[in-house]
Scaffold this active site. Structure first.
Site, PDB file in Angstrom:
ATOM      1  N   SER A  86      -9.727   1.932   3.289  1.00 22.67           N
ATOM      2  CA  SER A  86      -8.834   2.639   2.388  1.00 22.67           C
ATOM      3  C   SER A  86      -7.847   1.738   1.648  1.00 22.67           C
ATOM      4  O   SER A  86      -7.254   2.175   0.666  1.00 22.67           O
ATOM      5  CB  SER A  86      -8.050   3.688   3.176  1.00 22.67           C
ATOM      6  OG  SER A  86      -7.174   3.053   4.099  1.00 22.67           O
ATOM      7  N   LYS A 120       0.850  -1.197   0.000  1.00 24.75           N
ATOM      8  CA  LYS A 120       0.000   0.000   0.000  1.00 24.75           C
ATOM      9  C   LYS A 120       0.886   1.247   0.000  1.00 24.75           C
ATOM     10  O   LYS A 120       1.898   1.295   0.717  1.00 24.75           O
ATOM     11  CB  LYS A 120      -0.901  -0.030   1.239  1.00 24.75           C
ATOM     12  CG  LYS A 120      -1.961   1.065   1.297  1.00 24.75           C
ATOM     13  CD  LYS A 120      -2.836   0.900   2.551  1.00 24.75           C
ATOM     14  CE  LYS A 120      -3.898   1.978   2.661  1.00 24.75           C
ATOM     15  NZ  LYS A 120      -4.727   1.830   3.882  1.00 24.75           N
ATOM     16  N   SER A 150      -9.797  -0.371   7.513  1.00 22.65           N
ATOM     17  CA  SER A 150      -9.252  -0.204   6.163  1.00 22.65           C
ATOM     18  C   SER A 150      -8.577  -1.431   5.561  1.00 22.65           C
ATOM     19  O   SER A 150      -8.251  -1.436   4.380  1.00 22.65           O
ATOM     20  CB  SER A 150      -8.261   0.966   6.145  1.00 22.65           C
ATOM     21  OG  SER A 150      -8.964   2.180   6.145  1.00 22.65           O
TER      22      SER A 150
END
Lengths: 500, 108, 495
Positions: A154, A79, A178
Site C-alpha cells: 500500500s 505516507k 506494504s
C-alpha cells in the site's frame, strides 16, 4: 549537482558544509514534484509553503550556528496514513477527505525534531489495504518505471516518490508487505522494522498487531539514517519496545564474512517469475562471493501465511475501522435518499446514518475486508476462522524461530513477479492477496525485513530481493543490504519512463 | 501455491446482509451480489487452514512478548472543546450531534 | 414486605455492578475524570477514538481494581488481558469498548451480608468475576423538545470501571439492597470508589427470575429479566419487588418458562414505579470479542497480591468487630458507626480516645453528631465541630459543670456559631454555679414549696424532683444532681 538524484546522505553533507541550502534543496524536490506528480500521482497533498518555511528556518539556524537535528534540511515524504497537524490526513479515503488531526504522529514529531522538511503526504491504498495502490479514493499511482504498471502497495505513493526522485526519503507503513513490496516493484530500498521498534501512535490503524512504520529510500544507508530518526520507545504506545536504539550507521561498513543466509526452497516454486528467480539466485551468488554462506532452511507453514494474514488483518481492521461512523469526525451521509434495492431498511435514523455514511465513505476493498473480518469474528465462525488463524500464526512464528537457529538472515524474492499492469488483478481479490506471499510472514512473526533492488527485467522493470531477520536485527539487515549496494548499482539506476 | 478446496463453505446473500448489518454497511444491490461471490471465494481460500492440525497449538494474538505496560495516574492537558469538535460533521458549541439516540446503549 | 411471604416461590436475583474507580485520570489516557464539567472538556485523541490514537493503562486503576477483587475474596489471575467488545453507539467513539472477556483479572469471590435487624438470614453472595473496563460517554436527548438530534458528551468516555458480577445467590429485594449497601461500604472503605450513585459512579443492573416448585416436584423457572436504569439502592429494591410480582402474574397467566424466549431487558421507571420492556436486537449482542492488540497482557505475582493486601486496611465486616471489642460498644452501635463510612469511624475513634469511654462517645455520635450531620448534609470531614470540642463538652458534663441536656444545647450552639466551647459557655452565661448561690437558691425553693418539703419529710424522696424544674427556671446553669442532693440535705436538716 543534480540535487533530486543525489542521495540524502550526500545532501546532508552538502547542507552541513554550506554548499547548498535547504531552501534550494527543498525547492528542487518541490519542482520535481510539480513536473512529475501529475503523471505519477504519488503525492495526495504537497505542503509547499510549510516545507519552504521550515527549510528557511533550518538555513537560518544553520547560519547562526545553532544546533540542528540529524535530518536538518532534508526533504521527506510521509505516507498519508500518519497524522499531521498542519496537513489533512486522509488515508486515501473518502471517509477522511477533510480530516485534520489535532495531534502529530510520534514519527512525525520525531521528524520535526530531527529538523526534516516534510514535503507532503503520499498516496496509498485506502486505509493501507491493497498491494497495487489502485485502491486510493484519490486516484491510482503509476510505477515510475512503467506508467502503465502498478507501483505496488500500500505504500505505493512513497515508493514511487523516491523512485521518481520526488523525495530522497519517505516514510511507509507495512502490515503485510506494504513497504517491501512497492519498494521491490519500484526499484528502491525499504525496511519493515521489528514490530514495536517504531511507535504506532498517530499511525492510522489497519491491523494493530501487524502494522509497523519504516523508512524508504534509494539505498540501505539512507534507510538507516531515516530509521535512526524515527525509531525508539514511545510511552504513548503500549506496544512500543523499550530497548535502546543502536547506531544503525556505524555497522554498515562491516564486511559480510561469515554471515549465514538462509534460502527457502519453497520460495522458488510455482508462480515465481523466471526472470525474478534468476535475479534472486544471482543475488545469493553475490552474497556468497562477498563471504556469506548460503544454507537451505525450511519454513513449513509459509504457504499458509496469506490465508492466515487475510483472517487476522481483516478481523482487526473490522474493529479498527468501526470508529469511522460519521458521528464524531469524517464523512457523514447527507440524508439524500436512494432507491437502490440493496440494504435499505434500518432500525432507526441513527443506524441508517451509520450504514449509509460508511457505505459512502469506504471504497470496495475496504468494505470487502471489513465484511471478511466481521464474518471471521462473528458468533459461530470465530473458532473456525479467527482463532484458527491465531494458532497458525504461532506455527509460522515458530518456523522462523527454528530457521534463525541455523542462519542469521533469510533471503528470497519480495514478489513473485515484477510490477504488474494496472487493472490486471483488480477483478480477482485472491490473486491480489497472493502478491503478499513472501512478505506477510515477517508481519505475522513481528520480525524485520528489508527489500532492495537486485536487477532489472528485459523490459526494464526492477526486481527486488528480500532479507528477513530475527527481532531487532535491523543493524544486520541494513548492513547486509548496504554491503550488496557497495558492489552493485541497481539502486542507483534512474527511470527514464516518465513522460514529461 | 495454495489451491482452493472444492468443498469449501459458501456465503448466501442473506449471510452477507447479516454481516453487513453487523458491520453497519448499507451495501447496494450490486455490492451484495459481488460480495456474495467474492466473500465465498475468499472464505474458501482462507479455509485451507483447516487442513493444519492445530490441536496442540496456543493462539498467538500478538507478536510481542512484553507485559505490564502502565502509565502513572497523572493528568495530561485535554484538547479544547473547539479542537475536539472541529472535525465533527455536526456539532453545537459543546457537543457532537447525531440523529436521535433513543433507548439504551448497546452495552451490556 | 417480602414476596416470599405471599407466594409459593423463590426469588432468584443476581447483580451486575459497575463502579467508577477513584483515579484522577482515565483508564487509557491522561484526561481527568472530574464529574460535572462542561461537555467535551475532558477529552483527547485517545478517549475521542481519533484515528491513530492508542491506549496506555493507568497503573492506579489496575491497583484499585485489584484491591476491590481481593476485598471481595476473589482469586487473582496470574495472567490477564483485555479484549475489544465491538458495537456501534455514539457514546462509544471507537466502535468498541476495551473490556475483559475470557481472562478477567479476578474471579470466584464472595461477600457476605448480615442483617443486624434479623429480617433475613446472613447471606453469602458468590462473585463470578471482577474485571476492569472503560466507561462510555453520555448521549443526551431532549424528547420533550422533539429535536431530531442527540447531543454527545464524551467526558466520561474512558473512565475506569470495575465490573462486579454475582452469582444468582440473592433471594429477596431487601437482601439485594442490603448487599449493595455492604458492597458500597466496602469499596468506599478501601478507597476504590466513592460509589456516588447520583454521579453515576456506581451503577446496578439486576437479573431476576422466580423458581416455582411444581406439584410433580419439578422446579419451574420463569424467564430471566435484566432490569436497568435503577439510580438508587431504593430503586433497586422497588424495581425488584415490582418485577417479582410482575413475573408471578405473568407465570400465572402464561406458565412461560426460561428458554421459551430470549432474555428480556426491562427498564425501571422510578416515577411510575414500573419496569418496561426494552427493544432488544438479536444482532446487537454479537459483540465479536477479540484480544485488544493495542495493549499488552498484565501478570500479577503472589508478592504483588501480598503487597496490595498489606495496604488494604480493614474491611467493614472486620471493622465492626474491632470497634465493638476495642471500645466496648454494642454490635448495633458498631454497625451504625461503620455503616456511615471510614471518615465517621475515624471521627468516632478520635472522640472515644479523648473521652476514654466508648459507649459515651458512641451515644454522642449517634444522638448528636450524626443527627446534626444528617440535618445539615455533607461529609463528616467538613463537619465544623471537631472531636476535641465534643470531648470537651462531654468532660464538662462529667465534671458536673452542667447536665447532658445543657451539653447538647452547647454542642448545637458551637455548631451553629462556629465558636470555641469556652466562648459559647461564657456567652450563654453558663458558668459553674457558685456553691453559695446554690445554697441560697435551694433555701428559697424550700421556703416556697412546703408541700414538697412535707412529702420528702414523710419519706417520699422522689418528690424532690419537683424542685429541680423550678431550680432550672431560676438559673438554667444549675446542675440538677447537685440541686437534688443539696435540697435533700437541707430538708433533712429541718426540724
Amino acid at each position: 549537482m543534480t540535487m533530486t538524484t543525489t542521495s540524502a546522505t550526500e545532501l546532508a553533507s552538502a547542507l552541513q558544509k554550506g554548499e547548498i541550502t535547504s531552501v534550494e534543496c527543498t525547492t528542487a524536490f518541490l519542482d520535481r514534484i510539480g513536473s512529475t506528480n501529475p503523471t505519477i500521482n504519488a503525492f495526495l497533498s504537497v505542503d509547499r509553503d510549510g516545507a519552504l518555511a521550515k527549510a528557511e528556518a533550518v538555513d537560518t539556524a544553520r547560519a547562526q550556528g545553532k544546533p540542528l537535528g540529524p535530518l536538518a534540511g532534508l526533504p521527506v515524504a510521509v505516507k498519508d496514513v500518519l497524522c499531521t497537524t498542519d496537513q489533512k490526513t486522509t488515508c486515501a479515503s473518502r471517509m477522511l477527505k477533510t480530516y485534520e488531526p489535532p495531534y502529530d504522529a510520534d514519527v512525525v514529531r520525531r521528524l520535526r525534531e530531527a529538523d526534516a522538511i516534510i514535503l507532503g503526504k503520499t498516496n496509498m491504498d485506502e486505509f493501507a489495504m491493497g498491494g497495487s495502490n489502485e485502491n486510493s479514493a484519490y486516484g491510482l499511482v503509476r510505477n515510475p518505471w512503467d506508467t502503465n504498471s502498478a507501483p505496488g502497495g500500500s505504500s505505493g505513493g512513497s515508493a514511487a516518490a523516491v523512485a521518481a526522485d520526488m523525495a530522497p526519503l519517505a516514510i511507509g507503513s507495512d502490515t503485510g508487505g506494504s513497504i517491501r513490496q512497492p519498494a521491490g516493484l519500484c526499484g528502491i530500498t525499504g525496511l519493515k522494522p521489528t514490530y514495536g521498534r517504531v511507535s504506532r501512535r498517530g499511525l492510522i490503524a489497519f491491523s494493530s498487531s501487524l502494522d509497523q512504520i519504516g523508512p524508504m529510500a534509494r539505498s540501505a544507508k539512507e534507510c538507516a539514517m531515516l530509521l535512526q530518526a524515527i525509531a525508539g520507545h514511545d510511552p504513548g504506545d503500549s506496544t512500543s519496545l523499550n530497548t535502546p536504539v543502536p547506531d544503525y550507521l556505524t555497522g554498515l561498513e562491516k564486511p559480510l564474512q561469515g554471515l549465514r543466509i538462509g534460502r527457502v526452497a519453497e520460495h522458488f516454486g510455482e508462480g515465481l517469475d523466471q526472470e525474478v528467480a534468476e535475479h534472486v539466485e544471482q543475488t545469493f551468488a553475490a552474497y556468497e562471493a562477498a563471504g556469506a554462506t548460503i544454507h537451505e532452511v525450511e519454513l513449513p507453514h509459509a504457504r499458509y501465511g496469506v490465508p492466515t494474514y487475510y483472517l487476522i488483518a481483516p478481523s482487526e481492521a473490522s474493529s479498527n475501522l468501526a470508529r469511522y461512523d460519521g458521528a464524531h469526525y469524517g464523512h457523514r451521509w447527507d440524508g439524500t435518499p436512494t432507491d437502490d434495492q440493496g440494504i435499505s431498511t434500518f432500525d432507526s435514523p441513527l443506524v441508517e446514518m451509520y450504514c449509509r455514511s460508511r457505505a459512502e465513505g469506504f471504497g470496495p476493498e475496504v468494505k470487502r475486508r471489513i465484511m471478511l473480518g466481521t464474518y471471521a469474528l462473528s458468533a459461530g465462525y470465530y473458532d473456525a476462522y479467527y482463532a484458527k488463524a491465531l494458532r497458525v500464526r504461532r506455527l509460522i512464528r515458530n518456523d522462523f524461530t527454528q530457521a534463525f537457529k541455523k542462519v542469521d538472515l533469510i533471503g528470497g524474492p519480495v514478489s513473485a513477479t515484477p510490477a504488474f499492469k494496472l487493472g490486471e488483478k483488480t477483478d480477482d481479490p485472491v490473486a491480489m492477496y497472493l502478491v503478499d506471499l513472501y512478505t506477510v510472514g515477517a508481519n505475522l512473526a513481528g520480525i524485520g525485513g528489508i527489500s532492495f533492488p537486485c536487477g532489472f527485467t528485459k523490459t526494464n522493470l526492477p526486481v527486488g530481493f528480500q532479507l528477513q531477520g530475527p527481532a531487532l536485527s535491523e543493524p544486520l539487515l541494513l548492513q547486509a543490504a548496504h554491503q550488496y549496494q557497495q558492489t552493485t548499482d541497481w539502486h542507483l539506476q534512474r527511470t527514464t519512463a516518465i513522460p514529461s | 501455491m495454495p489451491t482452493q478446496d472444492e468443498a469449501t463453505p459458501t456465503l448466501t446473500r442473506e449471510d452477507v446482509i447479516k454481516v453487513a448489518m453487523l458491520a453497519r454497511l448499507a451495501l447496494s444491490d450490486t455490492e451484495l451480489s459481488s460480495l456474495t461471490e467474492e466473500l465465498s471465494k475468499i472464505v474458501g481460500f482462507v479455509s485451507q487452514l483447516s487442513e493444519i492440525n492445530t490441536d496442540e497449538v496456543e493462539p498467538l494474538a500478538h507478536p510481542l512478548d512484553s507485559q505490564n505496560v502502565f502509565r502513572e495516574d497523572r493528568p495530561v492537558p485535554s484538547l479544547t472543546t473547539a479542537d475536539a469538535l472541529r472535525c465533527a460533521p455536526r456539532h453545537d458549541e459543546e457537543c457532537f450531534l447525531v440523529p436521535a439516540v433513543l433507548g439504551e446503549s448497546g452495552s451490556a | 414486605m417480602t414476596a416470599e411471604s405471599h407466594h409459593p416461590f423463590t426469588t432468584v436475583i443476581g447483580l451486575e455492578v459497575h463502579v467508577q474507580l477513584q483515579t484522577e485520570t482515565k483508564l487509557f489516557c491522561g484526561c481527568v475524570t472530574t464529574f460535572g464539567s462542561s461537555p467535551n472538556t475532558q477529552v483527547c485523541p485517545t478517549c475521542l477514538g481519533l484515528p491513530g490514537s492508542l491506549p496506555v493503562m493507568n497503573r492506579l486503576a489496575f491497583d484499585l481494581s485489584l484491591r476491590a477483587a481481593l476485598a471481595l475474596n476473589c482469586k487473582i489471575a496470574s495472567f490477564t488481558k483485555w479484549d475489544r467488545k465491538n458495537y456501534f453507539y455514539p457514546d462509544l467513539p471507537k466502535g468498541y469498548q476495551i473490556s475483559q472477556f475470557d481472562l478477567p483479572f479476578s474471579y470466584e469471590g464472595h461477600l457476605e451480608v448480615i442483617d443486624p435487624k434479623g429480617v433475613f438470614e446472613p447471606r453469602n453472595v458468590r462473585i463470578i468475576r471482577v474485571h476492569l473496563e472503560e466507561d462510555a460517554g453520555k448521549s443526551m436527548h431532549d424528547e420533550a423538545a422533539g429535536t431530531a438530534d442527540s447531543r454527545i458528551d464524551l467526558n466520561r468516555t474512558g473512565t475506569p470501571l470495575c465490573e462486579i458480577v454475582t452469582e444468582p445467590d440473592i433471594r429477596s429485594p431487601e437482601e439485594a439492597r442490603a448487599w449493595l449497601n455492604e458492597l458500597k461500604l466496602l469499596l468506599v472503605y478501601l478507597g476504590v470508589s466513592d460509589c456516588n450513585m447520583q454521579e453515576g459512579s456506581l451503577r446496578v443492573d439486576a437479573n431476576v427470575n422466580l423458581h416455582i416448585p411444581q406439584p410433580d416436584g419439578r422446579l419451574a423457572k420463569t424467564p430471566i429479566v435484566e432490569i436497568k436504569n435503577m439510580n438508587s439502592f431504593r430503586s433497586v429494591e422497588r424495581a425488584l419487588v415490582y418485577e417479582t410480582e410482575r413475573q408471578w402474574g405473568e407465570w400465572q397467566a402464561t406458565h412461560a418458562e426460561i428458554g421459551s424466549m430470549p432474555k428480556q431487558t426491562r427498564g425501571w421507571d422510578d416515577s411510575a414505579g414500573v419496569t418496561r420492556g426494552q427493544r432488544h436486537k438479536e444482532e446487537s449482542s454479537d459483540y465479536r470479542y477479540f484480544p485488544e492488540p493495542d495493549l499488552v497482557p498484565v501478570t500479577v505475582s503472589e508478592e504483588q497480591v501480598a503487597a496490595v493486601r498489606a495496604t488494604m486496611g480493614e474491611p467493614p465486616a472486620m471493622l465492626r468487630k474491632t470497634l465493638a471489642d476495642r471500645w466496648k460498644i454494642p454490635a448495633y452501635d458498631a454497625d451504625v458507626l461503620v455503616n456511615q463510612g471510614p471518615e465517621l469511624v475515624e471521627y468516632f475513634e478520635d472522640l472515644a480516645k479523648k473521652v476514654g469511654e466508648g459507649k459515651v462517645a458512641s451515644n454522642w455520635m449517634q444522638q448528636d453528631v450524626l443527627r446534626m450531620l444528617n440535618e445539615r448534609g455533607g461529609r463528616i470531614a467538613d463537619f465544623p465541630v471537631q472531636p476535641a470540642a465534643v470531648a470537651d463538652i462531654i468532660e464538662r458534663v462529667k465534671k458536673g459543670d452542667f447536665d447532658t441536656g445543657r451539653g447538647k444545647e452547647i454542642f448545637a450552639a458551637v455548631l451553629e456559631t462556629g465558636r470555641p466551647v469556652d466562648e459559647v459557655v461564657a456567652g450563654l452565661g453558663i458558668a459553674a454555679v457558685d456553691e453559695g448561690d446554690l445554697q441560697k437558691l435551694c433555701e428559697e425553693l424550700i421556703a416556697e414549696n412546703p408541700k414538697i418539703v412535707a412529702d420528702v419529710k414523710g419519706g417520699k424522696e422522689q418528690a424532690a424532683g419537683g424542685l429541680i424544674g423550678q431550680a432550672k427556671r431560676k438559673n438554667p446553669n444549675v446542675n440538677p444532681g447537685k440541686v437534688r442532693a443539696l435540697a435533700l440535705e437541707l430538708i433533712r436538716a429541718l426540724p
